[in-house]
Design a protein around this motif. Structure first.
Motif, PDB file in Angstrom:
ATOM      1  N   GLN A 100       0.830  -1.206   0.000  1.00 16.41           N
ATOM      2  CA  GLN A 100       0.000   0.000   0.000  1.00 16.41           C
ATOM      3  C   GLN A 100       0.866   1.258   0.000  1.00 16.41           C
ATOM      4  OE1 GLN A 100      -2.417  -0.562   3.463  1.00 16.41           O
ATOM      5  NE2 GLN A 100      -3.956  -1.771   2.389  1.00 16.41           N
ATOM      6  N   LYS A 101       1.919   1.249   0.807  1.00 13.82           N
ATOM      7  CA  LYS A 101       2.800   2.411   0.871  1.00 13.82           C
ATOM      8  C   LYS A 101       3.504   2.639  -0.463  1.00 13.82           C
ATOM      9  CE  LYS A 101       3.462   2.705   5.816  1.00 13.82           C
ATOM     10  NZ  LYS A 101       2.961   4.054   6.024  1.00 13.82           N
ATOM     11  N   LEU A 102       3.901   1.570  -1.121  1.00 13.56           N
ATOM     12  CA  LEU A 102       4.521   1.702  -2.436  1.00 13.56           C
ATOM     13  C   LEU A 102       3.530   2.260  -3.458  1.00 13.56           C
ATOM     14  CD1 LEU A 102       6.702  -1.516  -2.738  1.00 13.56           C
ATOM     15  CD2 LEU A 102       7.498   0.858  -2.719  1.00 13.56           C
ATOM     16  N   GLN A 103       2.300   1.782  -3.417  1.00 11.39           N
ATOM     17  CA  GLN A 103       1.278   2.275  -4.339  1.00 11.39           C
ATOM     18  C   GLN A 103       1.005   3.759  -4.099  1.00 11.39           C
ATOM     19  OE1 GLN A 103      -1.927  -0.462  -3.563  1.00 11.39           O
ATOM     20  NE2 GLN A 103      -1.255  -1.903  -5.134  1.00 11.39           N
ATOM     21  N   ASP A 141      -8.033  -3.545  -4.222  1.00 15.65           N
ATOM     22  CA  ASP A 141      -8.918  -3.640  -3.076  1.00 15.65           C
ATOM     23  C   ASP A 141      -8.892  -5.050  -2.491  1.00 15.65           C
ATOM     24  OD1 ASP A 141      -9.687  -0.994  -3.149  1.00 15.65           O
ATOM     25  OD2 ASP A 141     -11.507  -1.376  -4.320  1.00 15.65           O
ATOM     26  N   GLU A 142      -8.919  -6.046  -3.362  1.00 16.54           N
ATOM     27  CA  GLU A 142      -8.906  -7.430  -2.900  1.00 16.54           C
ATOM     28  C   GLU A 142      -7.579  -7.770  -2.244  1.00 16.54           C
ATOM     29  OE1 GLU A 142      -9.870  -9.940  -6.195  1.00 16.54           O
ATOM     30  OE2 GLU A 142     -11.851  -9.064  -6.446  1.00 16.54           O
ATOM     31  N   ALA A 143      -6.473  -7.251  -2.764  1.00 18.06           N
ATOM     32  CA  ALA A 143      -5.153  -7.534  -2.225  1.00 18.06           C
ATOM     33  C   ALA A 143      -4.980  -6.928  -0.841  1.00 18.06           C
ATOM     34  CB  ALA A 143      -4.070  -7.012  -3.164  1.00 18.06           C
ATOM     35  N   SER A 144      -5.668  -5.823  -0.558  1.00 15.38           N
ATOM     36  CA  SER A 144      -5.495  -5.180   0.735  1.00 15.38           C
ATOM     37  C   SER A 144      -6.435  -5.721   1.797  1.00 15.38           C
ATOM     38  CB  SER A 144      -5.686  -3.673   0.594  1.00 15.38           C
ATOM     39  OG  SER A 144      -7.012  -3.381   0.204  1.00 15.38           O
ATOM     40  N   SER A 145      -7.341  -6.630   1.441  1.00  9.23           N
ATOM     41  CA  SER A 145      -8.239  -7.189   2.458  1.00  9.23           C
ATOM     42  C   SER A 145      -7.731  -8.471   3.013  1.00  9.23           C
ATOM     43  CB  SER A 145      -9.632  -7.377   1.933  1.00  9.23           C
ATOM     44  OG  SER A 145      -9.715  -7.683   0.604  1.00  9.23           O
TER      45      SER A 145
END
Length: 81
Positions: free
Chosen positions: A46-49, A77-81
């Motif tokens: 997330q921080k890289l994105q 969204d799916e990757a962060s859940s």
């Protein structure tokens, strides 16, 4: 955990990988460390994105293009859940 810097998250992740590779942790601890590693990995992603989006916005601004807010794709969204 979300207040960690990218560098700190990666450093913590590397420590966990070393521990897990040694294979000396009891199963429960290994599972807890694995769960923490997954959270750290997602946080790092997330921080890289966010950093990539910031760079993209700055480049667009430099080129005189209109800035648009970042919108995660469904895959993100799916990757962060």
């Amino acid at each position: 955990m979300s207040d960690l810097s990218l560098e700190q998250a990666i450093q913590d992740l590397e420590k966990i990988v070393v521990q897990l590779e040694q294979g000396e942790l009891p199963l429960e601890q290994a599972l807890e460390q694995f769960e923490k590693a997954v959270r750290l990995s997602r946080l790092s992603q997330q921080k890289l994105q966010q950093a990539e989006q910031k760079v993209s916005q700055l480049l667009q601004q430099q080129n005189g293009e209109e800035l648009t807010p970042f919108a995660a794709t469904p895959e993100q969204d799916e990757a962060s859940s």
